[in-house]
Scaffold this motif. Structure first.
Motif, PDB file in Angstrom:
ATOM      1  N   THR A 115       0.836  -1.197   0.000  1.00 24.80           N
ATOM      2  CA  THR A 115       0.000   0.000   0.000  1.00 24.80           C
ATOM      3  C   THR A 115       0.869   1.244   0.000  1.00 24.80           C
ATOM      4  O   THR A 115       1.919   1.287   0.625  1.00 24.80           O
ATOM      5  N   ARG A 126     -11.534   8.654 -11.247  1.00 23.51           N
ATOM      6  CA  ARG A 126     -11.092   7.486 -10.478  1.00 23.51           C
ATOM      7  C   ARG A 126     -10.228   7.893  -9.286  1.00 23.51           C
ATOM      8  O   ARG A 126     -10.374   7.370  -8.190  1.00 23.51           O
ATOM      9  N   ALA A 127      -9.327   8.851  -9.492  1.00 24.90           N
ATOM     10  CA  ALA A 127      -8.472   9.308  -8.391  1.00 24.90           C
ATOM     11  C   ALA A 127      -9.292  10.012  -7.314  1.00 24.90           C
ATOM     12  O   ALA A 127      -8.993   9.904  -6.120  1.00 24.90           O
ATOM     13  N   TYR A 128     -10.327  10.725  -7.738  1.00 24.83           N
ATOM     14  CA  TYR A 128     -11.197  11.441  -6.804  1.00 24.83           C
ATOM     15  C   TYR A 128     -11.801  10.503  -5.769  1.00 24.83           C
ATOM     16  O   TYR A 128     -11.949  10.844  -4.602  1.00 24.83           O
ATOM     17  N   GLY A 129     -12.141   9.295  -6.201  1.00 27.37           N
ATOM     18  CA  GLY A 129     -12.741   8.330  -5.290  1.00 27.37           C
ATOM     19  C   GLY A 129     -11.745   7.574  -4.435  1.00 27.37           C
ATOM     20  O   GLY A 129     -12.139   6.841  -3.517  1.00 27.37           O
ATOM     21  N   LYS A 130     -10.445   7.748  -4.713  1.00 32.49           N
ATOM     22  CA  LYS A 130      -9.419   6.993  -3.985  1.00 32.49           C
ATOM     23  C   LYS A 130      -8.574   7.853  -3.053  1.00 32.49           C
ATOM     24  O   LYS A 130      -7.726   7.322  -2.333  1.00 32.49           O
ATOM     25  N   LEU A 131      -8.783   9.159  -3.092  1.00 33.22           N
ATOM     26  CA  LEU A 131      -7.866  10.039  -2.380  1.00 33.22           C
ATOM     27  C   LEU A 131      -7.819   9.762  -0.888  1.00 33.22           C
ATOM     28  O   LEU A 131      -6.751   9.849  -0.264  1.00 33.22           O
ATOM     29  N   ASP A 132      -8.949   9.406  -0.295  1.00 31.08           N
ATOM     30  CA  ASP A 132      -9.013   9.234   1.160  1.00 31.08           C
ATOM     31  C   ASP A 132      -7.951   8.278   1.689  1.00 31.08           C
ATOM     32  O   ASP A 132      -7.313   8.545   2.710  1.00 31.08           O
ATOM     33  N   GLN A 133      -7.772   7.147   1.006  1.00 32.71           N
ATOM     34  CA  GLN A 133      -6.894   6.113   1.532  1.00 32.71           C
ATOM     35  C   GLN A 133      -5.424   6.516   1.526  1.00 32.71           C
ATOM     36  O   GLN A 133      -4.604   5.884   2.170  1.00 32.71           O
ATOM     37  N   PHE A 134      -5.092   7.588   0.783  1.00 33.25           N
ATOM     38  CA  PHE A 134      -3.705   8.032   0.737  1.00 33.25           C
ATOM     39  C   PHE A 134      -3.446   9.226   1.655  1.00 33.25           C
ATOM     40  O   PHE A 134      -2.371   9.808   1.619  1.00 33.25           O
ATOM     41  N   ARG A 171      -9.055  12.222   6.857  1.00 33.95           N
ATOM     42  CA  ARG A 171     -10.035  11.476   6.063  1.00 33.95           C
ATOM     43  C   ARG A 171     -11.477  11.883   6.334  1.00 33.95           C
ATOM     44  O   ARG A 171     -12.267  12.010   5.390  1.00 33.95           O
ATOM     45  N   ARG A 217     -16.406  15.697   0.077  1.00 27.65           N
ATOM     46  CA  ARG A 217     -16.886  14.971  -1.095  1.00 27.65           C
ATOM     47  C   ARG A 217     -18.405  14.817  -1.052  1.00 27.65           C
ATOM     48  O   ARG A 217     -19.087  14.989  -2.063  1.00 27.65           O
TER      49      ARG A 217
END
Length: 326
Positions: free
Chosen positions: A68, A106-114, A120, A127
């Motif tokens: 990760t 796609r990146a917009y929906g994944k930003l939280d995990q990074f 968060r 969002r």
């Protein structure tokens, strides 16, 4: 704060080499005390980076390898700006697979995990509260933009098929120098080797890009900036128009949002000076009519005359008498 951020990034960059470092070695590299190193390592852990510590003689710090991606080192404002930037890019495009707006979605929906855990909830709330209106624009692939960026960085000649505005197809060999984004369009400024001159290419008309591996010498840009050169070309067949509008700059910018306009506050209260390039005076009317503010056409003269003639037609349509010209 800027020095702390820079030091933290230097520490993270060092640890991401994967090998262990002693506290003394890190302190020497970063020109800080061992105590500062320990404090900065604790900060990295708070951000979610898995830094392993081996205490005692022969001790070390090491960034634990894993599948990760570690969280981004962003403060609150930077995280919000990143999310809004992705949302804006996602709303501007064609929706085609592989296009920049598709990648941003796609990146917009994944930003939280990074992000660090503490950020968060705020990003999730932002969002959930946000909606963006879609603005259709020609599709440009993220892969094309990235490949050109690498070619520009490496001063590498590229080849591609190109379709001009008339639909004429050609094969181009180009030294790429700058990518430009203006009014929902992506452009490439490059030196066309076959035409021995600078050219600007719309990226949505570029196909089958090939990086040749051939290096080229640097060239001085044909203007102070690539954006200035692009604007010169786009406005070559247009007229320069200067206005003074009795409204605030923000209001004028909103009324002329579809025009590439230079907008500056004037010396008077609520006065705005505008410079833009247009094909004819008729393009002025829709935006300024919606603004509902008085304005003066400073130049050109025939644009002033066109607006005056239109004003007389409007008066005639309203049934009111028209004043003599002048």
């Amino acid at each position: 704060m800027a020095d702390v951020t820079r030091r933290m990034l230097d520490l993270l960059s060092t640890l991401q080499t994967g090998r262990p470092f002693s506290g003394e070695e890190l302190a020497t590299r970063l020109a800080v005390s061992p105590r500062t190193v320990r404090r900065d390592v604790d900060r990295l852990r708070e951000y979610g980076y898995p830094v392993e510590t081996q205490p005692g003689p022969g001790g070390y710090y090491r960034l634990v390898a894993g599948r990760t991606m570690p969280p981004l080192v962003l403060d609150d404002d930077e995280a919000i700006a990143a999310l809004l930037g992705l949302a804006t890019l996602a709303s501007s495009g064609s929706g085609e697979d592989g296009a920049l707006d598709d990648a941003a979605t796609r990146a917009y929906g994944k930003l939280d995990q990074f992000l660090p855990a503490r950020l968060r909830p705020r990003v999730a709330a932002l969002r959930a509260s946000l909606e963006t209106g879609r603005q259709v624009a020609p599709a440009v692939s993220a892969a094309l933009v990235a490949a050109l960026a690498e070619a520009i960085d490496g001063r590498e000649v590229v080849r591609f098929d190109y379709s001009d505005r008339h639909g004429e197809e050609s094969r181009r060999r180009v030294e790429p120098h700058r990518q430009i984004h203006l009014l929902q369009r992506w452009y490439l400024l490059g030196w066309d080797l076959d035409r021995d001159d600078w050219r600007v290419f719309r990226l949505d008309r570029v196909r089958d890009l090939v990086r040749t591996g051939v290096r080229h010498a640097p060239r001085a840009l044909p203007a102070d900036a690539a954006l200035a050169y692009l604007r010169q070309g786009l406005n070559a067949d247009r007229r320069r128009v200067r206005l003074v509008v009795r409204a605030r700059p923000g209001q004028v910018a909103d009324a002329l949002k579809f025009e590439d306009a230079e907008i500056h506050g004037g010396p008077g209260d609520g006065e705005t000076h505008v410079t833009l390039w247009l094909d004819s005076w008729e393009w002025l009317i829709p935006g300024l009519a919606r603004l509902g503010a008085d304005f003066t056409v400073v130049e050109p003269e025939d644009f002033r005359e066109g607006c005056a003639a239109f004003a007389r037609r409007l008066l005639a349509a309203s049934g009111r008498p028209c004043e003599p010209p002048g």
